[in-house]
Design a protein around this motif. Structure first.
Motif, PDB file in Angstrom:
ATOM      1  N   GLY A 172       0.810  -1.340   0.189  1.00 40.13           N
ATOM      2  CA  GLY A 172       0.119  -0.167   0.086  1.00 40.13           C
ATOM      3  C   GLY A 172       0.963   1.223   0.001  1.00 40.13           C
ATOM      4  N   ARG A 173       0.077   2.229   0.688  1.00 38.50           N
ATOM      5  CA  ARG A 173       1.187   3.634   0.488  1.00 38.50           C
ATOM      6  C   ARG A 173       0.927   4.372   1.740  1.00 38.50           C
ATOM      7  NH1 ARG A 173       1.842   6.679  -4.028  1.00 38.50           N
ATOM      8  NH2 ARG A 173       0.612   8.279  -3.061  1.00 38.50           N
ATOM      9  N   ALA A 174       1.869   4.834   2.075  1.00 36.50           N
ATOM     10  CA  ALA A 174       1.998   6.013   3.132  1.00 36.50           C
ATOM     11  C   ALA A 174       2.178   7.301   2.857  1.00 36.50           C
ATOM     12  CB  ALA A 174       2.666   5.719   4.622  1.00 36.50           C
ATOM     13  N   GLY A 181       7.993  -2.539   1.974  1.00 38.99           N
ATOM     14  CA  GLY A 181       8.145  -3.701   1.256  1.00 38.99           C
ATOM     15  C   GLY A 181       7.934  -3.516  -0.124  1.00 38.99           C
ATOM     16  N   GLY A 182       8.012  -4.651  -0.708  1.00 39.06           N
ATOM     17  CA  GLY A 182       8.307  -4.374  -2.467  1.00 39.06           C
ATOM     18  C   GLY A 182       6.926  -3.952  -2.832  1.00 39.06           C
ATOM     19  N   ALA A 183       5.834  -3.986  -2.182  1.00 42.49           N
ATOM     20  CA  ALA A 183       4.478  -3.321  -2.767  1.00 42.49           C
ATOM     21  C   ALA A 183       4.347  -2.003  -2.050  1.00 42.49           C
ATOM     22  CB  ALA A 183       3.356  -4.609  -2.885  1.00 42.49           C
ATOM     23  N   GLY A 184       5.036  -1.798  -1.481  1.00 38.89           N
ATOM     24  CA  GLY A 184       4.866  -0.382  -0.692  1.00 38.89           C
ATOM     25  C   GLY A 184       5.400   0.963  -1.291  1.00 38.89           C
ATOM     26  N   ARG A 234      12.687  -2.741   1.050  1.00 42.71           N
ATOM     27  CA  ARG A 234      12.910  -3.941   0.489  1.00 42.71           C
ATOM     28  C   ARG A 234      12.426  -4.392  -0.760  1.00 42.71           C
ATOM     29  NH1 ARG A 234      15.166  -6.345   5.303  1.00 42.71           N
ATOM     30  NH2 ARG A 234      14.592  -5.342   7.172  1.00 42.71           N
ATOM     31  N   HIS A 235      13.118  -5.111  -1.445  1.00 41.65           N
ATOM     32  CA  HIS A 235      12.620  -5.750  -2.748  1.00 41.65           C
ATOM     33  C   HIS A 235      11.856  -4.991  -3.516  1.00 41.65           C
ATOM     34  CE1 HIS A 235      13.986  -9.280  -0.483  1.00 41.65           C
ATOM     35  NE2 HIS A 235      13.058  -9.046   0.399  1.00 41.65           N
ATOM     36  N   GLY A 236      12.368  -3.861  -3.892  1.00 40.03           N
ATOM     37  CA  GLY A 236      11.620  -2.801  -4.828  1.00 40.03           C
ATOM     38  C   GLY A 236      10.569  -2.033  -4.071  1.00 40.03           C
ATOM     39  N   GLY A 237      10.680  -1.953  -2.896  1.00 40.74           N
ATOM     40  CA  GLY A 237       9.833  -0.816  -2.226  1.00 40.74           C
ATOM     41  C   GLY A 237      10.438   0.696  -2.526  1.00 40.74           C
TER      42      GLY A 237
END
Length: 589
Positions: free
Chosen positions: A521-523, A541-544, A565-568
């Protein structure tokens, strides 16, 4: 005590006829008038109570037209409608047919209250044409009194009224008068009385008739009566309900809305739904269902709604069939009345909750429970035990509609919002947006952090007594000035593809004592002159994605890191300042 009540149903929008009448089926009422409950007359909330149903037609009512199921079931004006033998059980001993008014109250009182009785075996025809009686609007009470005397006098030779005093108070328990059809315009669909003080100057088999408590009127010909086994039963229950949920309990003839700073749904704070005793003089009835709310049942002691006080997971099953509910005491600003959150799982299991669609009109209209999920209502407690009520809709809107789809989003759970916290909109305290100057205060901050399926149409609810200890973001959330100055001890975790928006206002600060984790998600945080302290750093994280707005100071605790991490993705807008405590200060350009 002076009281009389009527239900008024208006038309809305361009849709004419039966569908339009149903769409604006707004049960309304007036809490003043000339009928006075007589000393000694009483209506119990427990035990057996016996009623008589009398179907009446005006002398000049010979109409047989109508495409709705209600008229297909009463084509002959001089024969009883098909629903007649199915309204009341003749004996107070269960089991009862689940579609009856007897079952309606027996089930929802958890077996405590049994309204049973009989139907007079023929249609009573008035001595005069309809216009003679002058029954039209809120001033109809005296006219109804004349009609009531005529009806009771007509059936007296064939009825032993001594059978209708189950509570032995010397008064007839209840006579439901069902008017078939009217030609003159009538502004009400039901009336909770038989007349005015002095209407009945005689006894019937030694029993007195209280014009206030001994009976009520319902219009079979009301345009919202599409499926009599549902709509007529609900109308009869509402009119009889005025004798159960008195003004002393509701604070008026009908449930009063929470107005003022409550703010949910925005601009529609007078709307109430998913309850029986709603109508004009109180909140506007948006319907939603045909049954009795958890709060109304709790008021009469028919069910218990235990409070949630500590972190727990509860599984709630269908309210109508099990009576299961829970409550949450809400923190309120100093000087404001106490508020309680009622939680109930609403499913289409019971007869009156199962959805039926009338194809007779365009568009087709639905009757029953309009949507399913966790119903959340707020009750504001006033002096003398009275209360006000508001529905807390998951999507922030309440609509009155012919179609069930318009109600999607009212209830919480799968397919809707799965979380209700101080940071969601609406917030658990009932606000669509916090008013200026509002503060969440020192706590505790109760929250429903996860609402999900459990077994056969059950709902599991994760409750935390203080959301600051477990601030998981599963729905879009907003942290604003109401939270500024706080120290949040638990790890704020954004997941489920949601967005957390932190905008405290210039010159304000918020401290997160545990890591900020943006897993999925997004902050989006900060703004000019705002400071966000991350004492234990942040992980993306990667999807964040973490976005730090221009003009924000993001301060990391000593030895802590901002890790992607991992593309975050971490983005500092121009003018944002990243401070590594005791190490470095970085300004984005």
């Amino acid at each position: 005590m002076l009281r009389w009540f009527l239900a008024v149903f208006a038309l809305m929008g361009p849709v004419a006829g039966l569908a339009a009448g149903l769409a604006a089926g707004l049960a309304a009422g007036l809490a003043a008038g000339p009928a006075t409950a007589q000393p000694g007359a009483r209506v119990p909330t427990e035990g057996p109570f016996r009623a008589l149903v009398v179907f009446v037609r005006f002398q000049d009512d010979t109409s047989t037209e109508g495409c709705a199921p209600a008229w297909q079931q009463w084509p002959d004006p001089d024969a009883l409608p098909a629903v007649a033998p199915h309204l009341l059980a003749a004996d107070p001993s269960p089991p009862f047919a689940d579609s009856s008014l007897t079952a309606y109250f027996h089930r929802q009182s958890q077996g405590r209250f049994v309204l049973y009785g009989d139907v007079f075996p023929r249609v009573v025809v008035t001595r005069h044409p309809e216009a003679t009686y002058g029954i039209r609007d809120a001033r109809s009470a005296q006219a109804l009194g004349r009609l009531s005397r005529e009806v009771l006098d007509a059936i007296d030779p064939e009825v032993d009224f001594r059978r209708y005093d189950a509570n032995r108070d010397g008064y007839v328990d209840h006579v439901f008068v069902i008017l078939r059809r009217n030609r003159q315009p009538i502004s009400w669909s039901g009336y909770s009385i038989l007349g005015t003080t002095g209407t009945f100057d005689r006894t019937y088999d030694g029993l007195r008739v209280d014009p206030d408590l001994s009976g009520s009127y319902s219009r079979y010909g009301w345009s919202g009566n599409i499926f009599p086994q549902r709509n007529l039963v609900r109308l009869m229950a509402h009119e009889f309900g005025h004798d159960l949920w008195t003004p002393a309990r509701l604070g008026g003839a009908h449930i009063q809305p929470i107005r003022g700073r409550f703010g949910v749904p925005e601009g529609h704070t007078d709307r109430i739904g998913y309850a029986l005793m709603v109508g004009a003089g109180g909140g506007t009835d948006i319907r939603g269902d045909l049954t009795i709310s958890a709060w109304e049942r709790d008021l009469l002691g028919w069910i218990a709604c235990p409070p949630l006080t500590a972190d727990t997971t509860v599984v709630l099953h269908d309210l109508y069939t099990t009576g299961a509910c829970r409550t949450v005491a809400l923190p309120v600003p100093a000087g404001q009345p106490p508020r309680t959150l009622y939680l109930a799982n609403r499913q289409r299991i019971g007869f009156f909750d199962r959805l039926r669609v009338n194809e007779c009109t365009a568009p087709p209209n639905a009757h029953g429970l309009k949507t399913t999920g966790l119903l959340v209502t707020v009750v504001e407690h006033r002096e003398g035990g009275r209360g006000r009520m508001a529905v807390l809709p998951a999507d922030g809107t309440l609509a009155l509609s012919l179609e069930a789809a318009a109600y999607d989003g009212d209830l919480f759970g799968p397919g809707s919002a799965v979380q209700l916290t101080p940071w969601t909109r609406p917030a658990i305290g009932g606000y669509a947006a916090y008013p200026p100057g509002f503060s969440l205060g020192p706590g505790p901050w109760p929250a429903l952090v996860h609402i999900r399926p459990a077994g056969d149409r059950g709902l599991a609810v994760d409750y935390v007594a203080d959301y600051r200890r477990r601030p998981i973001i599963r729905e879009d959330a907003w942290i604003g000035p109401e939270t500024a100055g706080q120290v949040i001890p638990g790890a704020v975790q954004v997941e489920n593809g949601r967005t957390l928006d932190v905008d405290l206002g210039a010159g304000r600060m918020l401290t997160l004592a545990a890591p900020l984790r943006v897993a999925d998600g997004r902050a989006v945080v900060g703004g000019p002159g705002q400071t966000l302290v991350l004492e234990r750093g942040a992980e993306v994280g990667g999807a964040g994605t973490l976005v730090v707005r221009a003009g924000t100071t993001l301060r990391l605790g000593a030895g802590q890191l901002l890790i992607a991490r991992h593309g975050g993705h971490v983005q500092l807008e121009p003018g944002a300042v990243l401070v590594y405590e005791g190490v470095a200060r970085v300004r984005a350009r």
